[in-house]
Motif scaffolding. Structure first.
Motif, PDB file in Angstrom:
ATOM      1  N   GLY A 106       0.833  -1.191   0.000  1.00  0.00           N
ATOM      2  CA  GLY A 106       0.000   0.000   0.000  1.00  0.00           C
ATOM      3  C   GLY A 106       0.864   1.235   0.000  1.00  0.00           C
ATOM      4  O   GLY A 106       2.091   1.156  -0.060  1.00  0.00           O
ATOM      5  N   PRO A 107       0.219   2.396   0.094  1.00  0.00           N
ATOM      6  CA  PRO A 107       0.989   3.640   0.137  1.00  0.00           C
ATOM      7  C   PRO A 107       1.933   3.652   1.347  1.00  0.00           C
ATOM      8  O   PRO A 107       1.500   3.384   2.470  1.00  0.00           O
ATOM      9  CB  PRO A 107      -0.078   4.728   0.263  1.00  0.00           C
ATOM     10  CG  PRO A 107      -1.334   4.079  -0.223  1.00  0.00           C
ATOM     11  CD  PRO A 107      -1.207   2.629   0.107  1.00  0.00           C
TER      12      PRO A 107
ATOM     13  N   ILE B 283      11.059  -1.449   5.228  1.00  0.00           N
ATOM     14  CA  ILE B 283      10.600  -1.182   3.871  1.00  0.00           C
ATOM     15  C   ILE B 283      11.563  -1.833   2.879  1.00  0.00           C
ATOM     16  O   ILE B 283      12.768  -1.605   2.934  1.00  0.00           O
ATOM     17  CB  ILE B 283      10.522   0.333   3.581  1.00  0.00           C
ATOM     18  CG1 ILE B 283       9.666   1.033   4.639  1.00  0.00           C
ATOM     19  CG2 ILE B 283      10.024   0.584   2.171  1.00  0.00           C
ATOM     20  CD1 ILE B 283       8.227   0.616   4.651  1.00  0.00           C
ATOM     21  N   ILE B 284      11.035  -2.651   2.007  1.00  0.00           N
ATOM     22  CA  ILE B 284      11.829  -3.292   0.962  1.00  0.00           C
ATOM     23  C   ILE B 284      11.299  -2.797  -0.361  1.00  0.00           C
ATOM     24  O   ILE B 284      10.142  -3.014  -0.699  1.00  0.00           O
ATOM     25  CB  ILE B 284      11.738  -4.816   1.052  1.00  0.00           C
ATOM     26  CG1 ILE B 284      12.253  -5.283   2.419  1.00  0.00           C
ATOM     27  CG2 ILE B 284      12.498  -5.476  -0.089  1.00  0.00           C
ATOM     28  CD1 ILE B 284      12.063  -6.743   2.689  1.00  0.00           C
TER      29      ILE B 284
ATOM     30  N   LYS C 232       3.289   2.939   7.013  1.00  0.00           N
ATOM     31  CA  LYS C 232       4.179   3.278   8.131  1.00  0.00           C
ATOM     32  C   LYS C 232       3.411   3.892   9.291  1.00  0.00           C
ATOM     33  O   LYS C 232       3.651   3.565  10.451  1.00  0.00           O
ATOM     34  CB  LYS C 232       5.288   4.211   7.653  1.00  0.00           C
ATOM     35  CG  LYS C 232       6.347   3.506   6.821  1.00  0.00           C
ATOM     36  CD  LYS C 232       7.435   4.442   6.374  1.00  0.00           C
ATOM     37  CE  LYS C 232       8.412   4.653   7.500  1.00  0.00           C
ATOM     38  NZ  LYS C 232       9.603   5.415   7.081  1.00  0.00           N
ATOM     39  N   ALA C 233       2.457   4.777   8.988  1.00  0.00           N
ATOM     40  CA  ALA C 233       1.673   5.426  10.048  1.00  0.00           C
ATOM     41  C   ALA C 233       0.826   4.409  10.802  1.00  0.00           C
ATOM     42  O   ALA C 233       0.737   4.445  12.040  1.00  0.00           O
ATOM     43  CB  ALA C 233       0.794   6.519   9.449  1.00  0.00           C
ATOM     44  N   THR C 234       0.223   3.490  10.074  1.00  0.00           N
ATOM     45  CA  THR C 234      -0.619   2.472  10.705  1.00  0.00           C
ATOM     46  C   THR C 234       0.205   1.552  11.595  1.00  0.00           C
ATOM     47  O   THR C 234      -0.184   1.249  12.725  1.00  0.00           O
ATOM     48  CB  THR C 234      -1.358   1.648   9.636  1.00  0.00           C
ATOM     49  OG1 THR C 234      -2.155   2.537   8.844  1.00  0.00           O
ATOM     50  CG2 THR C 234      -2.247   0.594  10.259  1.00  0.00           C
ATOM     51  N   LEU C 235       1.361   1.121  11.093  1.00  0.00           N
ATOM     52  CA  LEU C 235       2.229   0.258  11.895  1.00  0.00           C
ATOM     53  C   LEU C 235       2.767   0.990  13.116  1.00  0.00           C
ATOM     54  O   LEU C 235       2.832   0.426  14.208  1.00  0.00           O
ATOM     55  CB  LEU C 235       3.372  -0.290  11.043  1.00  0.00           C
ATOM     56  CG  LEU C 235       2.960  -1.332  10.003  1.00  0.00           C
ATOM     57  CD1 LEU C 235       4.137  -1.661   9.093  1.00  0.00           C
ATOM     58  CD2 LEU C 235       2.423  -2.581  10.651  1.00  0.00           C
TER      59      LEU C 235
END
Length: 68
Positions: free
Chosen positions: A42-43, A60-61, A48-51
């Motif tokens: 996803g975006p 991030i890969i 990142k914000a959700t996690l």
């Protein structure tokens, strides 16, 4: 080797009889959290914000998109 005619009925009955506690016990015995891998697509900023809100670290890969 063929299955007996009652096979699928027996499977349905066994699944229906499974309790959440039995699933939790099996998962805790067989799954190790330190070896788990979760893939989220996803975006980047939203992921990142959700996690981060859940207290999880993101690795991030980057993967290139193949030209069509």
């Amino acid at each position: 080797m063929s299955l007996p005619l009652s096979f699928f009925d027996a499977q349905v009955a066994a699944i229906a009889a499974t309790t959440p506690e039995a699933v939790a016990a099996a998962a805790s015995a067989d799954l190790a959290q330190e070896r788990m891998v979760v893939v989220i697509r996803g975006p980047r900023t939203a992921v990142k914000a959700t996690l981060a809100a859940a207290g999880q670290k993101a690795e991030i890969i980057e993967q290139g998109v193949a030209a069509r």
